[in-house]
Design an enzyme around this catalytic site. Sequence first.
Site, PDB file in Angstrom:
ATOM      1  N   PRO A 160      34.542  45.762  33.822  1.00 27.66           N
ATOM      2  CA  PRO A 160      33.313  45.669  34.598  1.00 27.66           C
ATOM      3  C   PRO A 160      33.576  46.071  36.040  1.00 27.66           C
ATOM      4  O   PRO A 160      34.519  45.577  36.670  1.00 27.66           O
ATOM      5  CB  PRO A 160      32.948  44.186  34.498  1.00 27.66           C
ATOM      6  CG  PRO A 160      34.257  43.490  34.273  1.00 27.66           C
ATOM      7  CD  PRO A 160      35.083  44.441  33.456  1.00 27.66           C
ATOM      8  N   HIS A 219      42.310  41.048  40.035  1.00 23.52           N
ATOM      9  CA  HIS A 219      41.082  41.700  40.500  1.00 23.52           C
ATOM     10  C   HIS A 219      41.406  43.030  41.194  1.00 23.52           C
ATOM     11  O   HIS A 219      40.745  43.427  42.158  1.00 23.52           O
ATOM     12  CB  HIS A 219      40.310  40.780  41.454  1.00 23.52           C
ATOM     13  CG  HIS A 219      38.823  40.890  41.323  1.00 23.52           C
ATOM     14  ND1 HIS A 219      38.061  39.970  40.660  1.00 23.52           N
ATOM     15  CD2 HIS A 219      37.947  41.812  41.767  1.00 23.52           C
ATOM     16  CE1 HIS A 219      36.787  40.300  40.708  1.00 23.52           C
ATOM     17  NE2 HIS A 219      36.696  41.437  41.374  1.00 23.52           N
TER      18      HIS A 219
END
Length: 378
Positions: A77, A275
């Site tokens: 995503p 991340h």
Amino acid sequence: MIISASTDYRKAAKAKLPPFLFHYIDGGSYGEHTLRRNTEDLAEIALKQRVLKNMSDLSLETEIFGEKFDLPIALSPVGLTGMYARRGEVQAAKAAEKKGIPFTMSTVSVCPIEEVTPAIQRPMWFQLYVLKDRGFMRNVLERAKAAGVTTLVFTVDMPVPGARYRDMHSGMSGPNAAARRVFQAMRHPEWAFDVGLFGKPHDLGNISTYRGEPTKLEDYIGWLGENFDPSISWKDLEWIRDFWDGPMIIKGILDVEDAKDAVKFGADGIVVSNHGGRQLDGVMSSAKALPSIADAVKGDLKIFVDSGIRTGLDVVRMLAMGADCAMLGRSYIYALAAQGQAGVENLLDLYDKEMRVAMTLTGAKSIQDLNRDSLVNI
């Protein structure tokens, strides 16, 4: 410097995109030390070469949550994907479907769920944060379920936004940001024509659908800052686990104890991830964190990994260290920005070829054959 297709697509994306968009996807937090470690640590992992193993029947196929995929790769995503190419989430989803891998839509996508799912035949995955606005969370989960989304990817390493100084310098945020973005777009006419003019609406589609009004780019940083929830704990995920009857993946695991907690919670998978170096700078790379996590929970749930993966060779390294599937973020966005759906398809073709070379020369005929024996000194 790492030479790869991702490197070439990065150069093309940098030339085509307004700086605020390029640096948003390219940058990390603080001094970007973890951002660099992600690629450097992975590149240092040596494979054990084996020869004369009759590799004529090599297969890259894998099964995840009962569904077969052509490659052990998923598209991660990525927020604002629709700003990198015209209706970018749709193009990326089509590329993933054509190449037989999962596409994961971000909560903060430009295209809403209802625009992407009709464009593809294979069910997609959806990513969600724990937000203060629980009404939005329930609404988007209901919409995802109604649209046929099969797998929920829950990002837990963003209770607060990271300090991304590049964004303040580039015009994504900071003083006079909107005016700076307009000026930059004018100096990049190909992007301005294709995405700026014909890629509208430029809002956060999933949030706008819930709010009943456009949530524009200028609202993006503010809305996220107001809604991220630093009080998040495992108990906040319990109602979601009860509501969501499909597979649920916890994204943002770097510590063995957190991985064990995910197993206790009942997660179906985890993503070993920092991340992409965009949150807490100074933490270890995903490549360094993966082996001990795999030793602790392998077989209890599916292990995904992201951050630093730029080649098919990197995918092989991650699988050999214990991952079941690798997730691509930056590398596919570079390709999407450069050439749209065709760029993503080409990138995945190159990953496929690179994986086949690596597996042929390590004697691994299938994904299941990749393990620590495929590596040197791990």
